[in-house]
Motif scaffolding. Structure first.
Motif, PDB file in Angstrom:
ATOM      1  N   GLY A 105      21.375  40.409   9.918  1.00 33.20           N
ATOM      2  CA  GLY A 105      20.347  40.400  10.952  1.00 33.20           C
ATOM      3  C   GLY A 105      19.504  39.151  10.882  1.00 33.20           C
ATOM      4  O   GLY A 105      20.022  38.032  10.836  1.00 33.20           O
ATOM      5  N   THR A 106      18.192  39.340  10.823  1.00 30.87           N
ATOM      6  CA  THR A 106      17.275  38.199  10.756  1.00 30.87           C
ATOM      7  C   THR A 106      17.064  37.699   9.332  1.00 30.87           C
ATOM      8  O   THR A 106      16.191  36.877   9.087  1.00 30.87           O
ATOM      9  CB  THR A 106      15.921  38.552  11.395  1.00 30.87           C
ATOM     10  OG1 THR A 106      15.340  39.649  10.667  1.00 30.87           O
ATOM     11  CG2 THR A 106      16.076  38.920  12.859  1.00 30.87           C
ATOM     12  N   GLY A 107      17.861  38.196   8.395  1.00 30.07           N
ATOM     13  CA  GLY A 107      17.852  37.666   7.037  1.00 30.07           C
ATOM     14  C   GLY A 107      16.710  38.131   6.161  1.00 30.07           C
ATOM     15  O   GLY A 107      16.332  37.440   5.221  1.00 30.07           O
ATOM     16  N   ARG A 108      16.180  39.322   6.431  1.00 24.89           N
ATOM     17  CA  ARG A 108      15.015  39.773   5.647  1.00 24.89           C
ATOM     18  C   ARG A 108      15.311  39.949   4.165  1.00 24.89           C
ATOM     19  O   ARG A 108      14.416  39.840   3.331  1.00 24.89           O
ATOM     20  CB  ARG A 108      14.449  41.064   6.244  1.00 24.89           C
ATOM     21  CG  ARG A 108      13.807  40.812   7.601  1.00 24.89           C
ATOM     22  CD  ARG A 108      13.221  42.057   8.192  1.00 24.89           C
ATOM     23  NE  ARG A 108      14.280  43.003   8.534  1.00 24.89           N
ATOM     24  CZ  ARG A 108      14.071  44.271   8.857  1.00 24.89           C
ATOM     25  NH1 ARG A 108      12.847  44.757   8.858  1.00 24.89           N
ATOM     26  NH2 ARG A 108      15.076  45.051   9.177  1.00 24.89           N
ATOM     27  N   ALA A 109      16.577  40.200   3.801  1.00 23.57           N
ATOM     28  CA  ALA A 109      16.907  40.361   2.379  1.00 23.57           C
ATOM     29  C   ALA A 109      17.211  39.038   1.688  1.00 23.57           C
ATOM     30  O   ALA A 109      17.235  38.978   0.457  1.00 23.57           O
ATOM     31  CB  ALA A 109      18.109  41.299   2.229  1.00 23.57           C
ATOM     32  N   LEU A 110      17.443  37.987   2.445  1.00 17.30           N
ATOM     33  CA  LEU A 110      17.915  36.736   1.835  1.00 17.30           C
ATOM     34  C   LEU A 110      16.954  36.143   0.810  1.00 17.30           C
ATOM     35  O   LEU A 110      17.408  35.705  -0.255  1.00 17.30           O
ATOM     36  CB  LEU A 110      18.254  35.711   2.924  1.00 17.30           C
ATOM     37  CG  LEU A 110      19.417  36.098   3.854  1.00 17.30           C
ATOM     38  CD1 LEU A 110      19.643  35.014   4.897  1.00 17.30           C
ATOM     39  CD2 LEU A 110      20.689  36.385   3.082  1.00 17.30           C
ATOM     40  N   PRO A 111      15.634  36.104   1.055  1.00 14.30           N
ATOM     41  CA  PRO A 111      14.751  35.555   0.006  1.00 14.30           C
ATOM     42  C   PRO A 111      14.822  36.345  -1.304  1.00 14.30           C
ATOM     43  O   PRO A 111      14.828  35.742  -2.385  1.00 14.30           O
ATOM     44  CB  PRO A 111      13.359  35.643   0.645  1.00 14.30           C
ATOM     45  CG  PRO A 111      13.628  35.571   2.121  1.00 14.30           C
ATOM     46  CD  PRO A 111      14.895  36.344   2.314  1.00 14.30           C
ATOM     47  N   ALA A 112      14.896  37.665  -1.232  1.00 12.61           N
ATOM     48  CA  ALA A 112      14.993  38.478  -2.450  1.00 12.61           C
ATOM     49  C   ALA A 112      16.333  38.256  -3.141  1.00 12.61           C
ATOM     50  O   ALA A 112      16.413  38.204  -4.379  1.00 12.61           O
ATOM     51  CB  ALA A 112      14.794  39.953  -2.123  1.00 12.61           C
ATOM     52  N   LEU A 113      17.402  38.124  -2.360  1.00 12.30           N
ATOM     53  CA  LEU A 113      18.714  37.850  -2.955  1.00 12.30           C
ATOM     54  C   LEU A 113      18.719  36.488  -3.642  1.00 12.30           C
ATOM     55  O   LEU A 113      19.244  36.343  -4.750  1.00 12.30           O
ATOM     56  CB  LEU A 113      19.804  37.917  -1.881  1.00 12.30           C
ATOM     57  CG  LEU A 113      20.075  39.318  -1.308  1.00 12.30           C
ATOM     58  CD1 LEU A 113      20.959  39.224  -0.073  1.00 12.30           C
ATOM     59  CD2 LEU A 113      20.695  40.235  -2.360  1.00 12.30           C
ATOM     60  N   ARG A 114      18.115  35.475  -3.000  1.00 12.18           N
ATOM     61  CA  ARG A 114      18.038  34.143  -3.608  1.00 12.18           C
ATOM     62  C   ARG A 114      17.236  34.188  -4.905  1.00 12.18           C
ATOM     63  O   ARG A 114      17.626  33.594  -5.919  1.00 12.18           O
ATOM     64  CB  ARG A 114      17.400  33.144  -2.623  1.00 12.18           C
ATOM     65  CG  ARG A 114      17.047  31.794  -3.210  1.00 12.18           C
ATOM     66  CD  ARG A 114      18.197  31.082  -3.881  1.00 12.18           C
ATOM     67  NE  ARG A 114      19.249  30.760  -2.926  1.00 12.18           N
ATOM     68  CZ  ARG A 114      20.510  30.504  -3.282  1.00 12.18           C
ATOM     69  NH1 ARG A 114      20.878  30.530  -4.553  1.00 12.18           N
ATOM     70  NH2 ARG A 114      21.417  30.221  -2.360  1.00 12.18           N
ATOM     71  N   ALA A 115      16.119  34.902  -4.882  1.00  8.99           N
ATOM     72  CA  ALA A 115      15.298  35.007  -6.097  1.00  8.99           C
ATOM     73  C   ALA A 115      16.097  35.654  -7.231  1.00  8.99           C
ATOM     74  O   ALA A 115      15.960  35.270  -8.399  1.00  8.99           O
ATOM     75  CB  ALA A 115      14.031  35.805  -5.807  1.00  8.99           C
ATOM     76  N   ALA A 116      16.950  36.619  -6.884  1.00  9.06           N
ATOM     77  CA  ALA A 116      17.714  37.335  -7.912  1.00  9.06           C
ATOM     78  C   ALA A 116      18.819  36.470  -8.521  1.00  9.06           C
ATOM     79  O   ALA A 116      19.088  36.568  -9.720  1.00  9.06           O
ATOM     80  CB  ALA A 116      18.322  38.608  -7.315  1.00  9.06           C
ATOM     81  N   VAL A 117      19.484  35.633  -7.730  1.00 11.88           N
ATOM     82  CA  VAL A 117      20.617  34.846  -8.253  1.00 11.88           C
ATOM     83  C   VAL A 117      20.210  33.446  -8.687  1.00 11.88           C
ATOM     84  O   VAL A 117      21.000  32.746  -9.320  1.00 11.88           O
ATOM     85  CB  VAL A 117      21.785  34.766  -7.238  1.00 11.88           C
ATOM     86  CG1 VAL A 117      22.266  36.162  -6.874  1.00 11.88           C
ATOM     87  CG2 VAL A 117      21.414  33.966  -6.002  1.00 11.88           C
ATOM     88  N   GLY A 118      18.993  33.029  -8.341  1.00 17.32           N
ATOM     89  CA  GLY A 118      18.494  31.737  -8.776  1.00 17.32           C
ATOM     90  C   GLY A 118      19.135  30.568  -8.031  1.00 17.32           C
ATOM     91  O   GLY A 118      19.995  30.759  -7.171  1.00 17.32           O
ATOM     92  N   PRO A 119      18.735  29.366  -8.376  1.00 16.30           N
ATOM     93  CA  PRO A 119      19.195  28.185  -7.638  1.00 16.30           C
ATOM     94  C   PRO A 119      20.686  27.908  -7.787  1.00 16.30           C
ATOM     95  O   PRO A 119      21.291  27.276  -6.922  1.00 16.30           O
ATOM     96  CB  PRO A 119      18.350  27.046  -8.210  1.00 16.30           C
ATOM     97  CG  PRO A 119      17.847  27.541  -9.519  1.00 16.30           C
ATOM     98  CD  PRO A 119      17.734  29.030  -9.401  1.00 16.30           C
ATOM     99  N   ARG A 120      21.313  28.370  -8.872  1.00 19.57           N
ATOM    100  CA  ARG A 120      22.747  28.119  -9.067  1.00 19.57           C
ATOM    101  C   ARG A 120      23.620  29.220  -8.457  1.00 19.57           C
ATOM    102  O   ARG A 120      24.832  29.078  -8.385  1.00 19.57           O
ATOM    103  CB  ARG A 120      23.066  27.956 -10.552  1.00 19.57           C
ATOM    104  CG  ARG A 120      22.506  26.665 -11.139  1.00 19.57           C
ATOM    105  CD  ARG A 120      23.152  26.314 -12.469  1.00 19.57           C
ATOM    106  NE  ARG A 120      23.220  27.462 -13.384  1.00 19.57           N
ATOM    107  CZ  ARG A 120      22.233  27.816 -14.208  1.00 19.57           C
ATOM    108  NH1 ARG A 120      21.107  27.135 -14.225  1.00 19.57           N
ATOM    109  NH2 ARG A 120      22.375  28.849 -15.004  1.00 19.57           N
ATOM    110  N   GLY A 121      23.004  30.310  -8.035  1.00 15.66           N
ATOM    111  CA  GLY A 121      23.756  31.386  -7.402  1.00 15.66           C
ATOM    112  C   GLY A 121      24.090  31.047  -5.962  1.00 15.66           C
ATOM    113  O   GLY A 121      23.620  30.052  -5.413  1.00 15.66           O
ATOM    114  N   THR A 122      24.929  31.884  -5.362  1.00 11.57           N
ATOM    115  CA  THR A 122      25.343  31.697  -3.975  1.00 11.57           C
ATOM    116  C   THR A 122      24.942  32.915  -3.161  1.00 11.57           C
ATOM    117  O   THR A 122      25.245  34.055  -3.552  1.00 11.57           O
ATOM    118  CB  THR A 122      26.871  31.497  -3.883  1.00 11.57           C
ATOM    119  OG1 THR A 122      27.241  30.355  -4.655  1.00 11.57           O
ATOM    120  CG2 THR A 122      27.312  31.300  -2.436  1.00 11.57           C
ATOM    121  N   VAL A 123      24.263  32.670  -2.051  1.00 16.14           N
ATOM    122  CA  VAL A 123      23.839  33.729  -1.138  1.00 16.14           C
ATOM    123  C   VAL A 123      24.420  33.419   0.240  1.00 16.14           C
ATOM    124  O   VAL A 123      24.243  32.310   0.752  1.00 16.14           O
ATOM    125  CB  VAL A 123      22.297  33.825  -1.046  1.00 16.14           C
ATOM    126  CG1 VAL A 123      21.890  34.892  -0.033  1.00 16.14           C
ATOM    127  CG2 VAL A 123      21.686  34.113  -2.415  1.00 16.14           C
TER     128      VAL A 123
END
Length: 199
Positions: free
Chosen positions: A51-69
């Motif tokens: 959708g409008t990406g409401r979960a994306l910031p929390a997912l990014r915080a969880a996987v960190g800068p080296r993770g992939t979202v």
């Protein structure tokens, strides 16, 4: 199938611009649901039907800068709203059908899916496609920021025994699709089913 996709796209296209203003207080609920995935730094995660990406910031915080979202959605207008809200900074935005993902098998550690299951034209094959792209032992979170009864009341309906998200229906559906239901919560303020990829 094309008719189902057109219906879903029409529904969300008409609502995309105002979607976030309709549900302005859902952020903490999304963050809490994301925490149930137990993501680690460096993990790869998909928000299916983002959708409008409401979960994306929390997912990014969880996987960190080296993770992939990756945030995938069928509806271009929803992705455009996500980009306008700056959520493209938290992950790659991809226009794609959650039931036919352009991803390699076993490429993901987890999938987050808010409200998706009720919009899948064929829930079994849709869940099987999510299983295809997740490694064995990876997790799926089926989430909604309010519970089944509250959602039905919001839409002027009553719950029935045939509700797809009722635990007696969801558990075997997940099992047939490559998942094992690990936890199930259906309360006034949230619906959250977490399943593990079985093999």
């Amino acid at each position: 199938m094309a008719d189902d996709h057109t219906h879903v796209q029409d529904f969300f296209t008409a609502r995309a611009a105002a979607w976030d203003t309709r549900f302005p207080d859902d952020g903490p609920a999304f963050a809490l649901a994301v925490s149930a995935l137990g993501l680690r730094a460096g993990d790869t995660v998909l928000d299916a039907g983002c959708g409008t990406g409401r979960a994306l910031p929390a997912l990014r915080a969880a996987v960190g800068p080296r993770g992939t979202v990756v945030g995938a959605d069928l509806t271009a207008a929803m992705l455009e709203s996500a980009a306008r809200a700056g959520r493209g900074r938290s992950g790659v935005l991809l226009q794609a059908d959650a039931a036919r993902l352009p991803l390699r098998a076993r490429a993901l550690d987890a999938v987050f899916a808010a409200g998706l299951i009720s919009h899948l034209p064929q829930p079994g094959p849709g869940l099987a496609e999510l299983a295809r792209v997740v490694r064995p032992g990876g997790l799926l979170a089926l989430f909604h920021p309010i519970g089944r009864a509250a959602l039905a009341a919001r839409h002027g309906r009553t719950l029935t025994d045939g509700d797809l998200r009722a635990e007696p229906n969801l558990r075997p559906l997940l099992a047939r699709s490559g998942w094992r239901l690990a936890s199930y919560t259906d309360e006034e303020t949230r619906f959250l089913a977490v399943a593990e990829r079985t093999h």
